[in-house]
Scaffold this motif. Structure first.
Motif, PDB file in Angstrom:
ATOM      1  N   UNK A  87      15.200  -0.262 -45.588  1.00  0.00           N
ATOM      2  CA  UNK A  87      14.420   1.074 -45.455  1.00  0.00           C
ATOM      3  C   UNK A  87      12.891   0.625 -45.137  1.00  0.00           C
ATOM      4  N   UNK A  88      12.350   1.644 -44.515  1.00  0.00           N
ATOM      5  CA  UNK A  88      10.536   1.671 -44.773  1.00  0.00           C
ATOM      6  C   UNK A  88      10.104   2.268 -45.804  1.00  0.00           C
ATOM      7  N   UNK A  89      11.018   3.329 -46.066  1.00  0.00           N
ATOM      8  CA  UNK A  89      10.336   4.218 -47.145  1.00  0.00           C
ATOM      9  C   UNK A  89      10.804   3.909 -48.546  1.00  0.00           C
ATOM     10  N   UNK A  90      10.400   4.385 -49.646  1.00  0.00           N
ATOM     11  CA  UNK A  90      10.861   4.415 -50.853  1.00  0.00           C
ATOM     12  C   UNK A  90      11.819   5.380 -51.363  1.00  0.00           C
ATOM     13  N   UNK A  91      12.656   5.023 -52.470  1.00  0.00           N
ATOM     14  CA  UNK A  91      13.485   6.022 -53.081  1.00  0.00           C
ATOM     15  C   UNK A  91      12.997   7.355 -53.119  1.00  0.00           C
ATOM     16  N   UNK A  92      11.787   7.454 -53.949  1.00  0.00           N
ATOM     17  CA  UNK A  92      11.044   8.633 -54.303  1.00  0.00           C
ATOM     18  C   UNK A  92      10.584   9.681 -52.907  1.00  0.00           C
ATOM     19  N   UNK A  93      10.254   8.676 -52.067  1.00  0.00           N
ATOM     20  CA  UNK A  93       9.952   9.449 -50.750  1.00  0.00           C
ATOM     21  C   UNK A  93      11.226  10.246 -50.138  1.00  0.00           C
ATOM     22  N   UNK A  94      12.219   9.484 -49.906  1.00  0.00           N
ATOM     23  CA  UNK A  94      13.539   9.962 -49.617  1.00  0.00           C
ATOM     24  C   UNK A  94      14.209  11.069 -50.412  1.00  0.00           C
TER      25      UNK A  94
ATOM     26  N   UNK B 288      25.957   4.945 -52.805  1.00  0.00           N
ATOM     27  CA  UNK B 288      24.953   5.598 -53.224  1.00  0.00           C
ATOM     28  C   UNK B 288      23.962   4.798 -53.908  1.00  0.00           C
ATOM     29  N   UNK B 289      22.596   5.021 -54.157  1.00  0.00           N
ATOM     30  CA  UNK B 289      21.615   4.587 -54.608  1.00  0.00           C
ATOM     31  C   UNK B 289      21.288   5.175 -56.082  1.00  0.00           C
ATOM     32  N   UNK B 290      21.768   6.530 -56.183  1.00  0.00           N
ATOM     33  CA  UNK B 290      21.419   7.357 -57.530  1.00  0.00           C
ATOM     34  C   UNK B 290      22.728   7.879 -57.941  1.00  0.00           C
ATOM     35  N   UNK B 291      23.136   7.552 -59.372  1.00  0.00           N
ATOM     36  CA  UNK B 291      24.409   7.866 -59.700  1.00  0.00           C
ATOM     37  C   UNK B 291      24.517   9.346 -59.832  1.00  0.00           C
ATOM     38  N   UNK B 292      24.908  10.007 -58.794  1.00  0.00           N
ATOM     39  CA  UNK B 292      25.158  11.566 -59.029  1.00  0.00           C
ATOM     40  C   UNK B 292      26.373  12.004 -58.509  1.00  0.00           C
TER      41      UNK B 292
END
Lengths: 289, 338
Positions: free
Chosen positions: B147-154, B253-257
């Motif tokens: 990615x070129x973006x951060x997790x928060x940005x996404x 996934x990156x976030x455990x949801x």
């Protein structure tokens, strides 16, 4: 009549323009280029593409083979349409028979039927799809009878199973809607008059109340198509049915997305408008679907 | 029981369970750092290996464990905050915007309003989850170079896109509700008396609309939750999908949801069903409770706004009493005795 048709045509063209705008926005996101110039360019490209749809090509995401879009999409389209309308008919039929059962039940039974109906209709679509699958697997393990194949392969395409699963939510939606309409109708003067004339309970239900119930049901037509289409999408994806929704995914171009959406929209819209026209002729008041 | 208290109890139970899920998840994530207990193997008393993960639901693991031995109960608890929290934020944003647009739409009666409303009707004929998928895919699906973006940005992007996506249908809904109220007679008489639009909005429209909005809001949350779940099934997860371009592993996934967990473990349905069914059950439960909440509020408002309903019921009762005729002889007394 002429005025109605021209108004309908105008609305249809506006909604198609809306669909093109949505897919233009999607194409902007795909290019990651958010300038007004690109927006205008893409809008023009998509519009010219849908005016001459026979030139569109579709690339199979797995085999990378390029084919003309048009004969292929129609196959998929008809299988989806079969599932959709079969589900609609099944759900109407089942909910109508449920309403008859409900009508003849005792007061306490009515309450519990209502509760069960409410609970099932408020479950999410994916949950119902999964539950049905588990049930069929369990049934197969117990009895050895495979009621139906889940996963469609190229040569056998399945219609009945997805249609049954798709019909679950609309059935209970129709059912709970009909109950609330039935309640309203029960207090109406014409029902009391019919009762006082000594007409039989079922005669009042079928001949007098049912037509009003069905007319009130069609006012929710747009909402019903809305959630049924979204269910159909997930269903076809999870069951691997080669349906029209597979053309909506982004490995296809925005023009294909637009064409597919228009194909989905036009017949449904025309059906809704025809219903609206016939009912407004019958009952004399304007419905807005 | 008084019907009013019954509805209040329903509302209370539904909101308490949802809130306790979110708060429990928040406490677990913040106080306990979200560390999920992991058991890869089970030994008996003499130290012999008796079982390896995944374990089915048992007394020790109430909801079983996944293939890495993570206790499913904690996995679900950890995910609740993200799934419910994000859908709350999205629905709030969309709802606030839809309220503004809906009210403006309700007060205008021009040709342009008709045109915009019809244009947006197109959203009824395209499934929203597919629009969301196509819009978000280029940003959430990991490109080959990372990615070129951060997790928060996404995550922020996803929240903004989804709230704009649910905006048109919500705005049309609110506008229709407001238009219905504006057709009432008291509004016309207020207009005749010279009330400005703002005055009508504040004094006459809002008090009635406010109650209707409480019914609509849980439905918007449900709609957002469903879109998130559908995206999860299409392998597009909250905050991005980790794709292994070198070895071709399955997307993660990156976030455990919940949505991501359900999407990645869908195929477990035929092997270790509990891994998939646990999150699915909680997801369905959340939606069920939200629906119950909406219904409870609706029923409560009906009893509050319409004292006639209760009145009617009592009327019916008294009618039957009259029909049976329980008039006693003692009810009468002779006025004049001869």
């Amino acid at each position: 009549m002429v005025r109605f048709v021209s108004k309908t045509m105008f609305e249809m063209i506006l909604i198609i323009i809306g669909i093109i705008l949505v897919s233009t926005t999607i194409s902007l996101f795909q290019m990651k280029d958010f300038s007004l110039l690109t927006f205008g360019n893409n809008f023009v490209t998509i519009t010219t593409d849908i005016i001459s749809p026979q030139n569109l090509v579709y690339i199979n995401p797995i085999s990378d083979v390029e084919r003309n879009l048009f004969p292929i999409i129609l196959n998929a389209y008809f299988s989806s349409a079969q599932i959709f309308f079969l589900a609609l008919i099944i759900s109407l039929f089942i909910s109508l028979s449920m309403i008859v059962l409900y009508f003849s039940a005792s007061h306490r039974l009515k309450k519990s039927i209502e509760r069960i109906g409410f609970i099932i209709s408020s479950l999410p679509d994916i949950f119902l799809i999964v539950i049905t699958q588990i049930f069929v697997v369990w049934f197969f393990k117990q009895t050895g009878i495979l009621v139906f194949d889940f996963v469609a392969t190229m040569d056998n395409h399945i219609v009945l199973v997805p249609a049954i699963i798709l019909s679950v939510l609309p059935t209970f939606f129709f059912f709970s809607l009909m109950i609330s309409i039935l309640r309203e109708e029960e207090g109406m003067a014409y029902v009391e008059l019919a009762k006082s004339k000594g007409l039989k309970k079922y005669r009042i239900l079928f001949i007098h109340m049912m037509r009003n119930i069905l007319i009130s049901l069609t006012t929710h037509g747009k909402h019903i198509t809305w959630f049924m289409l979204s269910n159909l999408l997930v269903l076809e994806y999870l069951f691997n049915v080669f349906g029209v929704t597979s053309f909506l995914f982004s490995y296809n171009t925005s023009s294909i997305f637009t064409v597919t959406c228009i194909l989905l929209f036009v017949p449904l819209f025309l059906i809704l408008k025809t219903l609206q026209f016939t009912f407004s002729q019958k009952i004399g008041s304007e419905l807005n679907l | 029981m008084n019907p009013k208290t019954k509805h209040i109890i329903v509302i209370f139970i539904c909101s308490t369970i949802i809130l306790s899920l979110v708060v429990g998840s928040l406490i677990f994530n913040v106080v306990f750092n979200g560390e999920i207990p992991q058991t890869r193997v089970l030994n008996d008393d003499s130290g012999n290996l008796i079982a390896i993960a995944p374990f089915p639901p048992s007394f020790q693991f109430p909801m079983g464990t996944d293939r890495d031995g993570n206790d499913m109960f904690y996995v679900i608890l950890k995910g609740a905050m993200y799934t419910i929290g994000v859908s709350l934020i999205i629905s709030c944003l969309s709802f606030a915007l839809a309220f503004v647009f809906g009210i403006i739409g309700a007060f205008t009666k021009s040709k342009s309003k008709y045109i915009t409303q019809t244009l947006f009707t197109s959203f009824y004929f395209i499934p929203q989850s597919i629009i969301a998928y196509n819009l978000l895919f280029p940003f959430l699906w990991e490109p080959p170079g990372g990615y070129t973006t951060t997790l928060t940005e996404r995550i922020v992007l996803q929240i903004v896109v989804l709230s704009i996506l649910t905006l048109p249908t919500t705005a049309i809904l609110i506008s229709n509700e407001a238009v219905q109220l504006l057709q009432k007679e008291y509004i016309t008489s207020a207009k005749v008396l010279g009330a400005s639009r703002f005055f009508i909005l504040r004094k006459h429209l809002l008090p009635h609309l406010k109650l209707r909005l409480f019914i609509i809001y849980p439905k918007i949350i449900i709609q957002v939750l469903l879109i998130l779940a559908h995206l999860g099934f299409f392998n597009l997860f909250l905050g991005g999908t980790a794709v292994d371009h070198e070895y071709g592993g399955s997307p993660a996934p990156y976030v455990n949801e919940w949505a991501g967990f359900m999407g990645t473990n869908y195929l477990e349905l035929y092997n270790k069903a509990w891994i998939f069914l646990g999150p699915m059950f909680f997801f369905a439960l959340t939606i069920l409770l939200l629906n119950g909440l909406s219904k409870g509020i609706e029923n409560l408002l009906e009893t509050q706004l319409d004292p006639q309903i209760i009145h009617k019921k009592q009327n019916i009762k008294s009618k039957t009493i009259i029909g049976v005729s329980n008039i006693k002889k003692d009810d009468f007394s002779l006025v004049k005795s001869s």
